[in-house]
Design an enzyme around this catalytic site. Structure first.
Site, short mmCIF file in Angstrom:
data_model
loop_
_atom_site.label_atom_id
_atom_site.label_comp_id
_atom_site.label_asym_id
_atom_site.label_seq_id
_atom_site.Cartn_x
_atom_site.Cartn_y
_atom_site.Cartn_z
N TYR A 15 0.86 -1.19 0.00
CA TYR A 15 0.00 0.00 0.00
C TYR A 15 0.89 1.23 0.00
CZ TYR A 15 -3.40 3.51 1.55
OH TYR A 15 -4.20 4.62 1.66
N ASP B 154 9.22 2.67 0.13
CA ASP B 154 8.16 3.37 0.85
C ASP B 154 8.25 2.94 2.31
OD1 ASP B 154 5.94 4.46 1.98
OD2 ASP B 154 4.51 3.67 0.51
N LYS C 202 3.89 8.82 9.11
CA LYS C 202 3.58 8.20 10.41
C LYS C 202 4.52 8.65 11.54
CE LYS C 202 0.58 4.84 8.43
NZ LYS C 202 0.70 4.21 7.14
#
Ligand SMILES: *Cc1c(COP(=O)(O)O)cnc(C)c1O
Length: 429
Positions: A144, A239, A267
């Site tokens: 994702y 990522d 995050k």
């Protein structure tokens, strides 16, 4: 367990927001029931609107590596707010966070702050295309990368074909520039590259794929990707929105000791505030505007309150022994769970790396690609989840989501949680 207040709030929310939420998985659709509306958090615990208390392993989906309401982060945020919330002009705080990151990370030389992981990925992809002058992006099923158009694409039929969009609203002209391959399949990558090397700008991967279960890749596979990218003038993007500052301060790049060309963060980097970032070596970053011709901007990029939260949190992460402590806690926790419940009797496996863990209801010894996950197993997760909530344990509300241990989980908290988890698992037969 009382749910009245959450239920009433959710009913109201459904009149305001599509599905009652501002991000889909929060709606609890895959576990059933109404989502809990959270009122406050402190340390490893959260409380919902009905006053129920939970030990939290979601951690706002990963950012809260120090737990909720950490005093150092809170104080730094308050100090920043006292001076105003946004200027749209440079502040010393941006330098401070950049210095903290760049002087402790061997894998990037320059960084650009944005406001989310999605934005970081979107910008990194544009940079890769601008730098190489090539249009196509190669990604993997089961990774994702946020809700960027070109990343919301699933595999077409057969290897080395272009993807089809997995969301409405994405034109074929976009999905036509994305190749989607299964993870952990070297042959598929070799075929795609032999067919399209001259068109492929970058390969993007979650080096620790943690958004579709925990699909742990072999180090040699990541090394293979590094090598094939270098040989074909293709950029390798890690990522690291989840793994960055989680597996260690240098994230997965440091853990595996592999140098990607561009790294994206999110995050943890924002200490619970909206921050994302992307970084690379100077030569690549010089292509970003205003130095270069790849445009990328943001009204609230480098926001002083968000930078302050990031600075405070990363300071804590840099303290000697921080990651060793986190890993030790996680090992203890997982050992306690297995001591409390014979996992094989309920067909459950616990996969983990660093302070990330995932419960998989499976017979398989390894799960390395999304097709290894049996969708039927999610029904068992659903039962498990309900039992967990009843016992005061909060995980992300989907069997495809991983859990996180934070520094705020004490050995005693973990012992209690492991007992409850053991009980809950024993009900899932
Ligand atoms: C969460 C996540 C994103 C998206 O970040 P947002 O801040 O939600 O936009 C992108 N990539 C990975 C690997 C993620 O885990």
């Amino acid at each position: 367990m009382k749910r009245e207040k959450s239920e009433a709030l959710f009913e109201k929310a459904q009149t305001y927001f599509p599905g009652g939420v501002n991000s889909p998985v929060r709606a609890f659709r895959s576990v059933g029931g109404t989502p809990l509306f959270i009122e406050k958090g402190d340390g490893c615990r959260i409380w919902d609107a009905d006053g129920n208390e939970f030990i939290d392993f979601c951690g706002s989906w990963g950012p809260l590596i120090l737990g909720h309401n950490h005093p150092a982060v809170r104080e730094r945020i308050i100090a920043a707010v006292n001076k105003g919330t946004s200027f749209g002009a440079p502040t010393a705080l941006e330098n401070e966070l950049a210095e903290l990151i760049l002087s402790n990370n061997r894998f990037i030389e320059k960084i650009r702050f944005v406001s989310s992981g999605t934005e970081a990925v979107m910008s990194a992809l544009r940079l890769a295309r601008g730098f190489t002058g090539k249009p196509v992006i190669l990604k993997f099923e089961g990774c994702y990368h946020g809700h960027v158009d070109s990343m919301l694409v699933k595999a077409g039929s057969g290897l080395s074909t272009f993807g089809i969009s997995s969301s409405a609203g994405i034109p074929e002209s976009v999905s036509n520039d994305t190749i989607v391959l299964p993870l952990n399949d070297r042959r598929a990558v070799e075929i795609a590259i032999s067919d399209y090397a001259h068109d492929i700008a970058c390969i993007i991967i979650e080096p620790v794929a943690a958004n579709n279960g925990l699909l742990l890749q072999d180090k040699s596979y990541l090394e293979f990707l590094r090598k094939i990218c270098t040989q074909n003038n293709i950029l390798l993007i890690f990522d690291e929105v989840i793994s960055g500052f989680r597996l260690g301060f240098e994230g997965a790049a440091g853990h595996y000791n592999i140098q990607p060309d561009i790294i994206t963060y999110g995050k943890i980097i924002g200490g619970g505030m909206p921050v994302g970032a992307y970084g690379a070596r100077k030569e690549i970053m010089s292509h970003i505007s205003p130095e270069g011709n790849v445009y990328q901007a943001g009204t609230l990029s480098g926001n002083p309150v968000a930078m302050s939260a990031g600075i405070a949190q990363l300071h804590e992460c840099l303290k000697p022994g921080f990651y060793e402590m986190l890993e030790k806690k996680t090992k203890y926790f997982l050992n306690e769970i297995t001591a409390n419940c014979k996992l094989q009797t309920v067909n459950c496996k616990l996969f983990s790396l660093g302070s990330i863990f995932w419960f998989a209801f499976t017979d398989k010894e390894k799960i390395q690609s999304s097709s290894d996950i049996d969708p039927e197993s999610m029904n068992r997760f659903k039962l498990f989840y309900k039992e967990l909530l009843e016992r005061g344990i909060y995980l992300g509300p989907s069997g495809y989501e991983v859990g996180f241990v934070s520094s705020a989980h004490s050995e005693n908290d973990l012992k209690i949680a492991a007992e409850k988890i053991g009980e809950a698992l024993s009900k899932v037969i």
